[in-house]
Design an enzyme around this catalytic site. Structure first.
Site, PDB file in Angstrom:
ATOM      1  N   LEU A   1     -17.716  -1.711  -0.086  1.00 48.68           N
ATOM      2  CA  LEU A   1     -18.406  -0.708  -0.914  1.00 48.68           C
ATOM      3  C   LEU A   1     -18.017  -0.842  -2.380  1.00 48.68           C
ATOM      4  CD1 LEU A   1     -18.170   2.456   1.384  1.00 48.68           C
ATOM      5  CD2 LEU A   1     -20.005   0.764   1.224  1.00 48.68           C
TER       6      LEU A   1
ATOM      7  N   LEU B   1     -20.687   1.302  -4.621  1.00 50.68           N
ATOM      8  CA  LEU B   1     -21.974   1.176  -3.927  1.00 50.68           C
ATOM      9  C   LEU B   1     -22.416   2.459  -3.216  1.00 50.68           C
ATOM     10  CD1 LEU B   1     -21.652  -2.461  -2.579  1.00 50.68           C
ATOM     11  CD2 LEU B   1     -23.512  -1.599  -4.016  1.00 50.68           C
ATOM     12  N   THR B   2     -21.556   3.481  -3.192  1.00 51.65           N
ATOM     13  CA  THR B   2     -21.998   4.771  -2.649  1.00 51.65           C
ATOM     14  C   THR B   2     -22.835   5.528  -3.669  1.00 51.65           C
ATOM     15  OG1 THR B   2     -20.087   6.040  -3.457  1.00 51.65           O
ATOM     16  CG2 THR B   2     -19.860   4.915  -1.315  1.00 51.65           C
ATOM     17  N   GLY B   3     -22.738   5.111  -4.928  1.00 47.59           N
ATOM     18  CA  GLY B   3     -23.462   5.803  -5.995  1.00 47.59           C
ATOM     19  C   GLY B   3     -22.672   6.912  -6.655  1.00 47.59           C
ATOM     20  N   LYS B   4     -21.437   7.161  -6.197  1.00 44.75           N
ATOM     21  CA  LYS B   4     -20.709   8.318  -6.730  1.00 44.75           C
ATOM     22  C   LYS B   4     -20.213   8.130  -8.153  1.00 44.75           C
ATOM     23  CE  LYS B   4     -16.333   7.061  -4.443  1.00 44.75           C
ATOM     24  NZ  LYS B   4     -15.379   7.503  -3.397  1.00 44.75           N
TER      25      LYS B   4
ATOM     26  N   SER C   1     -13.223  -4.206   0.757  1.00 46.03           N
ATOM     27  CA  SER C   1     -13.972  -3.490  -0.279  1.00 46.03           C
ATOM     28  C   SER C   1     -15.473  -3.750  -0.185  1.00 46.03           C
ATOM     29  CB  SER C   1     -13.470  -3.836  -1.688  1.00 46.03           C
ATOM     30  OG  SER C   1     -13.825  -2.823  -2.604  1.00 46.03           O
TER      31      SER C   1
ATOM     32  N   GLY D   1     -16.066   1.919  -3.725  1.00 51.15           N
ATOM     33  CA  GLY D   1     -16.852   3.147  -3.760  1.00 51.15           C
ATOM     34  C   GLY D   1     -18.044   3.097  -4.682  1.00 51.15           C
TER      35      GLY D   1
ATOM     36  N   TYR E   1       0.823  -1.210   0.000  1.00 53.77           N
ATOM     37  CA  TYR E   1       0.000   0.000   0.000  1.00 53.77           C
ATOM     38  C   TYR E   1       0.855   1.256   0.000  1.00 53.77           C
ATOM     39  CZ  TYR E   1      -3.956  -3.004   1.322  1.00 53.77           C
ATOM     40  OH  TYR E   1      -4.923  -3.970   1.374  1.00 53.77           O
TER      41      TYR E   1
END
Length: 350
Positions: free
Chosen positions: A240, A245-248, A238, A243, A53
């Site tokens: 989400l 699944l946040t809709g962004k 993960s 990301g 990372y």
């Protein structure tokens, strides 16, 4: 905060694990300090990182996430013994990490010492194998024809796994790690390591972390059943879907600084028509439930039988607060029924 036992270990971990892969690219040292301070003050005692990372990985930022955490630990030494800290050794595929070599007894010794130095600690609570040496059905390779098990030399693979277990055993005896775990592995990988651990009289893995979310649930029920029956903690990463699944990312949006604006090592394989269609349905369900889409996804993940702790990440304390709040939410039976209908329609959207 709910705490659960980490597999067969004696460790009690918070049901929320702070993921840190944004530290070093999307987050500065100050950002990392703020997230770590907030999470620990809230009661989270479980932190996950990796030598590879931040993500997306590249040579220029290699291991910066461990350095950021180590810098924070240096300023918060009194908190170290109260934390459950996990890191991972990278496998093959990245030329700038040990010349892209496989995980082995020798590379474990080298990588672990380097991680301990960067993290400013004498031990790691859980040391994980980031991915198997063999090709496995992860990172979009779970689709038909993406892998062929006949391509694996099974005896050579087992010999390599024995070598790994010997290295793990040596690290445990030396006090450098307390426990160890897997990541991005399969039921065969779990059970083969269990057999080898019995053969060599080395403590068995206590956990596995795999990608798991409303859009990616290939581990349920078969691998998760193995985890429950063998007393191995299951740790979704993960939850989400990077990301999604946040809709962004709906309607091809790419918010500035968001993960999908960075070049991805494996490509944007989650960016499919079906994934966006499923996400649109989940957004509607979240609106009806009067919670955010992220909270819907995380609250769903928490309630799956066999999940020990969910690894969440954020790029701001505000996002972290929103995500943490999801674990106080109990989804109604009606909401779960609506979710199930979407799952049936989109069982494998990416």
């Amino acid at each position: 905060m709910q705490f659960n036992r980490l597999g067969s270990s004696d460790l009690k971990v918070s049901e929320i694990c702070l993921g840190t892969m944004t530290f070093g690219i999307q987050n500065t040292q100050q950002d990392a300090n703020e997230q770590l301070d907030y999470a620990v003050d809230y009661g989270i005692n479980f932190i996950d990182t990796a030598e590879m990372y931040p993500i997306p990985p590249n040579e220029a930022t290699y291991a910066d996430t461990e350095r950021f955490i180590g810098n924070w630990l240096a300023e918060n030494q009194a908190k170290r013994d109260k934390l459950i800290l996990m890191t991972k050794i990278a496998g093959s595929g990245l030329a700038y990490i040990r010349n892209g070599s496989n995980i082995s007894r020798d590379t474990i010794a080298e990588a672990l010492d380097d991680s301990l130095q960067r993290l400013n600690t004498d031990y790691v609570d859980v040391y994980q194998l980031h991915w198997p040496n063999r090709v496995s059905p992860h990172f979009a390779k779970h689709w038909p024809w993406r892998t062929n098990p006949h391509d694996t030399d099974i005896e050579r693979e087992r010999d390599g796994m024995r070598d790994i277990v010997q290295g793990i055993g040596e690290a445990i005896k030396a006090g450098k790690i307390r426990h160890w775990g897997l990541s991005d592995d399969t039921p065969w990988g779990i059970h083969t390591f269990l057999n080898i651990c019995r053969e060599l009289n080395v403590p068995k893995p206590v956990s596995i972390q795999n990608e798991f979310s409303l859009l990616h649930m290939k581990d349920w029920p078969y691998l998760i059943e193995s985890c429950v029956f063998e007393d191995i903690a299951y740790l979704p990463w993960s939850p989400l879907a990077t990301g999604l699944l946040t809709g962004k990312y709906q309607n091809d949006e790419r918010p500035q600084g968001s993960r999908w604006t960075f070049v991805q090592r494996q490509g944007l394989f989650r960016n499919t028509t079906e994934a966006h269609e499923a996400t649109a349905r989940y957004l509607e369900i979240a609106e009806r439930a009067k919670i955010t889409p992220a909270q819907l996804a995380l609250a769903w993940c928490k309630q799956v039988p066999g999940v020990t702790s969910t690894i969440i990440g954020a790029t701001s304390v505000a996002q972290l607060k929103e995500n943490i709040a999801a674990f106080d939410i109990t989804l109604s039976e009606d909401t779960k029924k609506q979710i199930n209908q979407v799952i049936k329609r989109y069982p494998m959207p990416f």
